[in-house]
Design a protein around this motif. Structure first.
Motif, short mmCIF file in Angstrom:
data_model
loop_
_atom_site.label_atom_id
_atom_site.label_comp_id
_atom_site.label_asym_id
_atom_site.label_seq_id
_atom_site.Cartn_x
_atom_site.Cartn_y
_atom_site.Cartn_z
N GLU A 106 0.99 -1.26 0.05
CA GLU A 106 -0.36 -0.48 -0.21
C GLU A 106 0.74 1.19 0.11
O GLU A 106 0.75 1.91 -0.54
CB GLU A 106 -1.60 -0.12 1.11
N ARG A 114 -4.31 -0.19 -8.12
CA ARG A 114 -4.97 -1.37 -7.89
C ARG A 114 -5.75 -1.28 -8.31
O ARG A 114 -6.33 -0.45 -8.23
CB ARG A 114 -4.39 -0.17 -5.90
N GLU A 118 -10.39 -1.14 -1.21
CA GLU A 118 -9.50 -0.49 -0.34
C GLU A 118 -9.55 -1.03 0.83
O GLU A 118 -8.39 -1.80 1.53
CB GLU A 118 -8.70 0.96 -0.91
N TYR A 125 -2.74 -5.63 -7.56
CA TYR A 125 -1.46 -4.80 -7.54
C TYR A 125 -0.91 -4.42 -9.09
O TYR A 125 -0.21 -5.39 -9.25
CB TYR A 125 -0.45 -4.83 -6.42
#
Length: 346
Positions: A106, A114, A118, A125
């Protein structure tokens, strides 16, 4: 669906061998649509650093996804590497991935590269990027006349445009980005103009398009930047002669920026070696691995701190990239395909 499956270990292994390897603690089963020999160093370095052995199956994206569908919950896949936002999005919506909550990923992978919720952790990714550039014949076309994607649909270019199939994911992703930026009506008008300007029906891959522009069969085409860079780095005399006949443009530098696509990785929904899978994705986000994407395969790192020492990428220079979510590009592939069908962009 037919595809050539290759292995990246010393001896070829079968499905049964992968399953038997699941009993090992230090193993990772990788399904990869990346078919670049330069990636071998990435995998061997990971094994040296972690002791985790990689069993790899390579095939094109469609074949890997079909294999995952057939294997279902019994799939031995731990990590899936796919190329292109449209393919990543399709695999995500089909439930082939599981969310990954990793502070390292992250922090290092930009949010727009991404996919997924979330809050639960990203489903996939982006690990490297490539740009969709315009390539032109230096004799037939003036550089300033092809400064944007939109300009390729100008009637002045009738009989000059060549592309690969409109339904190829590279094209679907570009059109998906255009829908996000310009809306469906404007994008459909552009697609109509492209069809009207074709020098020949869409066919072949990106390298074929560049060759057709160099030969004069076409005046203009679209290609992923790493294909162009690969040919510039070639020591083959024919390739060098060919590249002297063409130039390239970073499109839309004065407006929205150049379309950028992504190669990405995800953990398979039923991964038997999840901890190893997380370690592998985190390794691919390391400065070492990120630099190798650039130096080995002419892609751009997604991590700012990675240093790329690729002379051809440096020669091609910096450019403004579009600010469009990769997830939005993936979602737009359905209306993109409908537009292509309506205008006859085969």
């Amino acid at each position: 669906m037919k595809a050539v499956l290759r292995t990246a270990i010393a001896a070829a292994f079968s499905f049964g061998a992968i399953v038997s390897a699941q009993a090992q603690d230090s193993v990772l089963n990788l399904y990869s649509a990346r078919h670049y020999q330069t990636d071998e160093q990435l995998y061997s370095n990971f094994t040296k650093q972690t002791g985790i052995k990689i069993n790899r199956i390579e095939a094109d994206d469609a074949a890997l996804m079909e294999r995952l569908r057939n294997e279902g919950k019994n799939s031995p896949a731990d990590v899936i590497l796919l190329v292109d936002a449209a393919r990543l999005w399709r695999a995500q919506v089909e439930g082939m991935f599981q969310p990954v909550k990793s502070k390292l990923l992250e922090e290092r992978i930009p949010a727009n590269l991404r996919g997924g919720d979330e809050g639960q952790g990203a489903q996939w990714y982006g690990l490297s990027t490539r740009a969709r550039i315009i390539v032109y014949n230096k004799v037939r076309v003036k550089r300033d006349d092809v400064a944007t994607y939109e300009s390729l649909a100008d009637p002045a270019h009738k009989g000059k445009v060549c592309t690969r199939s409109g339904s190829h994911p590279y094209m679907l992703s570009l059109i998906g980005a255009m829908i996000e930026r310009n809306g469906e009506p404007a994008t459909e008008k552009w697609a109509q103009g492209m069809v009207a300007n074709f020098a020949r029906p869409p066919q072949g891959g990106d390298t074929d398009q560049i060759k057709s522009v160099a030969s004069g069969e076409c005046g203009i085409t679209l290609a992923n930047s790493y294909y162009y860079a690969r040919l510039l780095r070639s020591t083959n005399s024919e390739d060098r002669e060919m590249m002297n006949k063409v130039g390239f443009v970073w499109p839309n530098q004065q407006t929205t920026g150049t379309h950028v696509n992504v190669a990405g990785g995800a953990i398979a929904r039923n991964a038997p070696h999840r901890d190893a899978a997380v370690k592998f994705l985190e390794y691919l986000a390391s400065d070492e691995a990120q630099a190798y994407f650039a130096n080995g395969n002419n892609e751009w790192p997604v991590v700012d701190s990675a240093v790329a020492r690729n002379p051809v990428l440096q020669q091609m220079g910096k450019f403004k990239s579009e600010n469009v979510s990769i997830t939005a590009i993936g979602k737009n592939q359905i209306p993109a395909q409908k537009i292509l069908d309506r205008v006859g962009y085969k």
